[in-house]
Design an enzyme around this catalytic site. Structure first.
Site, mmCIF file in Angstrom:
data_model
loop_
_atom_site.group_PDB
_atom_site.id
_atom_site.type_symbol
_atom_site.label_atom_id
_atom_site.label_comp_id
_atom_site.label_asym_id
_atom_site.label_seq_id
_atom_site.Cartn_x
_atom_site.Cartn_y
_atom_site.Cartn_z
ATOM 1 N N HIS A 267 -10.820 -7.481 -3.939
ATOM 2 C CA HIS A 267 -10.004 -7.772 -2.569
ATOM 3 C C HIS A 267 -10.972 -8.744 -1.751
ATOM 4 O O HIS A 267 -11.081 -8.576 -0.719
ATOM 5 C CB HIS A 267 -10.250 -6.411 -1.841
ATOM 6 C CG HIS A 267 -9.101 -6.130 -0.826
ATOM 7 N ND1 HIS A 267 -8.195 -5.343 -0.891
ATOM 8 C CD2 HIS A 267 -8.952 -6.848 0.582
ATOM 9 C CE1 HIS A 267 -7.276 -5.131 0.021
ATOM 10 N NE2 HIS A 267 -7.682 -5.961 0.883
ATOM 11 N N ASP B 64 -7.130 -0.691 -4.527
ATOM 12 C CA ASP B 64 -8.555 -0.874 -4.565
ATOM 13 C C ASP B 64 -8.868 -0.176 -2.997
ATOM 14 O O ASP B 64 -9.956 -0.462 -2.491
ATOM 15 C CB ASP B 64 -9.112 -2.299 -4.812
ATOM 16 C CG ASP B 64 -8.421 -3.439 -3.660
ATOM 17 O OD1 ASP B 64 -7.613 -2.866 -2.847
ATOM 18 O OD2 ASP B 64 -8.630 -4.378 -3.932
ATOM 19 N N ARG C 271 -16.142 -3.580 7.557
ATOM 20 C CA ARG C 271 -16.001 -5.086 7.568
ATOM 21 C C ARG C 271 -16.880 -5.171 8.959
ATOM 22 O O ARG C 271 -16.428 -4.902 10.350
ATOM 23 C CB ARG C 271 -14.520 -5.472 7.907
ATOM 24 C CG ARG C 271 -13.657 -5.012 6.994
ATOM 25 C CD ARG C 271 -13.241 -5.732 5.941
ATOM 26 N NE ARG C 271 -12.530 -5.219 4.875
ATOM 27 C CZ ARG C 271 -11.040 -5.262 4.816
ATOM 28 N NH1 ARG C 271 -10.484 -5.921 6.069
ATOM 29 N NH2 ARG C 271 -10.467 -4.816 3.939
ATOM 30 N N TYR D 164 0.909 -1.141 0.036
ATOM 31 C CA TYR D 164 0.034 0.275 -0.025
ATOM 32 C C TYR D 164 0.923 1.130 0.143
ATOM 33 O O TYR D 164 1.720 1.283 0.898
ATOM 34 C CB TYR D 164 -0.899 -0.113 1.252
ATOM 35 C CG TYR D 164 -2.004 -1.170 1.199
ATOM 36 C CD1 TYR D 164 -3.135 -0.956 0.383
ATOM 37 C CD2 TYR D 164 -1.790 -2.126 2.213
ATOM 38 C CE1 TYR D 164 -3.978 -1.962 0.654
ATOM 39 C CE2 TYR D 164 -2.745 -3.102 2.238
ATOM 40 C CZ TYR D 164 -3.843 -3.082 1.613
ATOM 41 O OH TYR D 164 -4.840 -3.870 1.468
ATOM 42 N N GLY E 95 -10.321 -14.068 -6.239
ATOM 43 C CA GLY E 95 -11.939 -13.843 -5.695
ATOM 44 C C GLY E 95 -12.454 -14.884 -6.064
ATOM 45 O O GLY E 95 -12.942 -15.145 -7.327
ATOM 46 N N GLY E 96 -12.763 -15.888 -5.327
ATOM 47 C CA GLY E 96 -13.622 -17.067 -5.393
ATOM 48 C C GLY E 96 -13.162 -18.019 -6.139
ATOM 49 O O GLY E 96 -14.079 -18.909 -6.521
ATOM 50 N N VAL E 97 -11.961 -18.408 -6.576
ATOM 51 C CA VAL E 97 -11.264 -19.480 -6.878
ATOM 52 C C VAL E 97 -11.304 -20.436 -6.006
ATOM 53 O O VAL E 97 -10.498 -20.305 -5.162
ATOM 54 C CB VAL E 97 -9.782 -19.196 -7.519
ATOM 55 C CG1 VAL E 97 -9.333 -20.406 -8.133
ATOM 56 C CG2 VAL E 97 -10.041 -17.837 -8.656
ATOM 57 N N ARG E 98 -11.970 -21.657 -6.340
ATOM 58 C CA ARG E 98 -12.349 -22.684 -5.304
ATOM 59 C C ARG E 98 -12.163 -24.151 -5.906
ATOM 60 O O ARG E 98 -11.851 -25.086 -5.183
ATOM 61 C CB ARG E 98 -13.521 -22.773 -4.764
ATOM 62 C CG ARG E 98 -14.042 -21.397 -3.965
ATOM 63 C CD ARG E 98 -13.120 -21.151 -2.697
ATOM 64 N NE ARG E 98 -13.214 -19.894 -2.099
ATOM 65 C CZ ARG E 98 -12.660 -18.752 -2.102
ATOM 66 N NH1 ARG E 98 -11.518 -18.683 -3.027
ATOM 67 N NH2 ARG E 98 -12.888 -17.773 -1.574
ATOM 68 N N ARG F 149 -8.533 -16.999 0.593
ATOM 69 C CA ARG F 149 -9.072 -17.563 1.696
ATOM 70 C C ARG F 149 -8.716 -19.192 1.942
ATOM 71 O O ARG F 149 -8.197 -19.667 3.007
ATOM 72 C CB ARG F 149 -10.538 -17.421 1.855
ATOM 73 C CG ARG F 149 -10.805 -16.054 2.260
ATOM 74 C CD ARG F 149 -12.241 -15.648 2.568
ATOM 75 N NE ARG F 149 -12.737 -14.070 2.816
ATOM 76 C CZ ARG F 149 -12.782 -13.382 1.800
ATOM 77 N NH1 ARG F 149 -12.738 -13.889 0.288
ATOM 78 N NH2 ARG F 149 -13.015 -12.212 2.093
HETATM 79 C C1 LIG Z 1 -8.111 -12.225 5.363
HETATM 80 C C2 LIG Z 1 -7.566 -11.411 4.433
HETATM 81 C C3 LIG Z 1 -6.923 -10.572 4.282
HETATM 82 C C4 LIG Z 1 -6.246 -9.810 3.393
HETATM 83 N N1 LIG Z 1 -5.295 -8.948 3.076
HETATM 84 C C5 LIG Z 1 -5.096 -8.446 2.030
HETATM 85 C C6 LIG Z 1 -3.735 -7.523 2.370
HETATM 86 O O1 LIG Z 1 -3.161 -7.367 3.153
HETATM 87 N N2 LIG Z 1 -3.283 -6.733 0.981
HETATM 88 C C7 LIG Z 1 -4.192 -7.037 -0.299
HETATM 89 O O2 LIG Z 1 -3.838 -6.560 -1.176
HETATM 90 N N3 LIG Z 1 -5.158 -7.919 -0.278
HETATM 91 C C8 LIG Z 1 -5.452 -8.465 0.933
HETATM 92 N N4 LIG Z 1 -6.361 -9.288 0.766
HETATM 93 C C9 LIG Z 1 -7.394 -9.674 -0.347
HETATM 94 C C10 LIG Z 1 -6.630 -10.630 -1.194
HETATM 95 O O3 LIG Z 1 -5.345 -10.675 -1.752
HETATM 96 C C11 LIG Z 1 -7.662 -11.341 -2.279
HETATM 97 O O4 LIG Z 1 -7.952 -10.208 -3.146
HETATM 98 C C12 LIG Z 1 -8.845 -11.989 -1.914
HETATM 99 O O5 LIG Z 1 -8.694 -12.756 -0.688
HETATM 100 C C13 LIG Z 1 -9.122 -13.062 -3.193
HETATM 101 O O6 LIG Z 1 -10.392 -13.494 -3.008
HETATM 102 P P1 LIG Z 1 -10.673 -15.109 -2.133
HETATM 103 O O7 LIG Z 1 -10.331 -15.001 -0.840
HETATM 104 O O8 LIG Z 1 -11.945 -15.513 -2.440
HETATM 105 O O9 LIG Z 1 -9.675 -16.009 -2.760
HETATM 106 C C14 LIG Z 1 -6.938 -10.095 2.085
HETATM 107 C C15 LIG Z 1 -7.903 -11.152 2.236
HETATM 108 C C16 LIG Z 1 -8.492 -11.704 3.137
HETATM 109 C C17 LIG Z 1 -9.533 -12.611 3.026
HETATM 110 O O1 LIG Z 2 -7.646 -7.059 5.884
HETATM 111 C C1 LIG Z 2 -7.400 -6.782 4.322
HETATM 112 O O2 LIG Z 2 -8.191 -7.217 3.612
HETATM 113 C C2 LIG Z 2 -6.375 -5.829 4.162
HETATM 114 O O3 LIG Z 2 -6.057 -5.796 3.229
HETATM 115 C C3 LIG Z 2 -5.532 -5.448 5.443
HETATM 116 C C4 LIG Z 2 -4.837 -4.295 5.179
HETATM 117 C C5 LIG Z 2 -4.285 -3.404 6.267
HETATM 118 C C6 LIG Z 2 -3.740 -4.215 7.204
HETATM 119 C C7 LIG Z 2 -4.302 -5.396 7.472
HETATM 120 C C8 LIG Z 2 -5.097 -5.854 6.402
#
Ligand SMILES: Cc1cc2nc3c(=O)[nH]c(=O)nc-3n(C[C@H](O)[C@H](O)[C@H](O)COP(=O)(O)O)c2cc1C
Ligand SMILES: O=C(O)C(=O)c1ccccc1
Length: 341
Positions: free
Chosen positions: A238, A152, A159, A124, A270-273, A293
């Site tokens: 995200h 994004d 949340r 970031y 996103g949603g790839v399972r 996830r």
């Molecule tokens: C618990 C969690 C933490 C995440 N933290 C970040 C992060 O630190 N930076 C970021 O760019 N995306 C973050 N993401 C988004 C993921 O990179 C990704 O876009 C997203 O999880 C993809 O979807 P999926 O979980 O359905 O596979 C986070 C997602 C989750 C679920």
């Molecule tokens: O939780 C998140 O999705 C995420 O992107 C994030 C961003 C900064 C700190 C911790 C998590």
């Protein structure tokens, strides 16, 4: 298989931490839409193509992977498992998958690099440019192969599970280890609603690493990204954690891929399972996918072995569905393998 690991992860985690990993923004419409969009895809396989054994190897920005699969950047792995990002890195390396380390990792990048295969770093861009530049120097020195800039997140998504649970901070003893300043003090990650394309130009000017933009959904932004000299794009919302109501990534992907027109690699998450989701993503114009996830489920349920199991299973499943669809390599997946409903 993933469903069972998910259930084991849920049992292993404190409820507030489970909610943090699993949840999305607002009503979680986009979170649900990502999986639903892949579930809606219908495939039209080819027959008698004599493909023989498949070859899943994929090279992205000079990084060679066993399959077109990377670990998406996700925060706070030591909340999921005591070995944290070290387990993720080792599991991904064993599976031959790429690993995008989150800026919010709870392990220093130097320690991750010691056990990782090829890894990229998610950033970031911070309002303090000197701090950002110092972090870029640090990850370059540690062996990072590309920078993934998340675009994004001008502000945090809302949340609601975290608000309900009062989950706002890491527990004592854990922190974002890569956010230490010169004095060793740990900073908070700042979101920056002032970011514009000039910031990407600035980053271009201070590093030779490829820059990948994460979080692009509009084809006009894909065109701008090409014009601003980025090296790759990740179509992402995200995981439904930022703008609730945003388009599902499988639905956004074809227009972005068309705008890019093969000038850069296009990734999607996103949603790839399932392997079939990866096959669909490739047919819809992606060069590779990232998985968020499910990797956290594997990590929470079984550490490095659990991460490896998730990634190996997805690659094996992709191999099988490629064969069933009559395609030998990821790059050869044709657009007419999918029909729109
Ligand atoms: C618990 C969690 C933490 C995440 N933290 C970040 C992060 O630190 N930076 C970021 O760019 N995306 C973050 N993401 C988004 C993921 O990179 C990704 O876009 C997203 O999880 C993809 O979807 P999926 O979980 O359905 O596979 C986070 C997602 C989750 C679920
Ligand atoms: O939780 C998140 O999705 C995420 O992107 C994030 C961003 C900064 C700190 C911790 C998590």
């Amino acid at each position: 298989m993933l469903a069972e690991l998910r259930a084991r992860a849920r049992d292993a985690l404190e409820p507030a931490h489970w909610d943090y990993f699993e949840g999305g923004a607002g009503d979680e419409r986009t979170l649900r839409a990502n999986e639903e969009a892949f579930a809606r895809v219908r495939l039209v396989p080819r027959v008698l193509r004599a493909t023989g054994p498949r070859d899943l190897r994929t090279t992205l920005l000079g990084t060679e992977l066993r399959a077109p699969i990377l670990v998406a950047p996700t925060a706070f792995h030591r909340l999921a498992h005591r070995d944290g990002e070290l387990a993720t890195a080792a599991g991904a390396a064993a599976a031959g998958a790429g690993y995008v380390v989150s800026m919010a990792a709870t392990t220093p990048v130097e320690a991750i690099a010691a056990v990782a295969g090829p890894w990229w770093f998610q950033l970031y861009l911070q309002p303090d440019r000197d701090f950002t530049a110092a972090l870029v120097r640090r990850v370059e020195a540690a062996g990072c192969r590309a920078l993934v800039v998340s675009v994004d997140s001008p502000v945090f998504g809302r949340r609601e599970r975290d608000h309900r649970n009062g989950f706002h901070d890491l527990p004592a003893g854990l922190c974002c280890e890569n956010l230490r300043d010169a004095a060793g003090a740990v900073r908070d990650i700042a979101m920056d609603a002032g970011l514009g394309w000039a910031a990407i130009g600035w980053l271009r000017g201070i590093t030779g690493l490829p820059i990948v933009l994460k979080g692009v959904l509009h084809p006009a932004d894909a065109e701008l990204a090409v014009e601003h000299g980025v090296s790759g794009l990740i179509v992402s919302n995200h995981g439904g954690r930022q703008l609730d109501g945003a388009v599902a990534t499988a639905d956004a992907l074809p227009a972005v891929a068309k705008a890019v027109g093969g000038r850069l690699p296009v990734l999607v998450d996103g949603g790839v399972r399932r392997g079939a989701d990866i096959l669909a993503a490739l047919a819809l114009g992606a060069d590779a996918v990232l998985v968020g996830r499910p990797v956290l489920w594997g990590l929470a349920a079984g550490g490095a072995d659990g991460v490896r199991l998730v990634l190996d299973s997805l690659a094996e499943d992709l191999d099988r569905v490629l064969a069933l669809a009559g395609v030998r390599t990821p790059a050869a997946v044709p657009p007419d393998l999918v029909v729109s409903p």
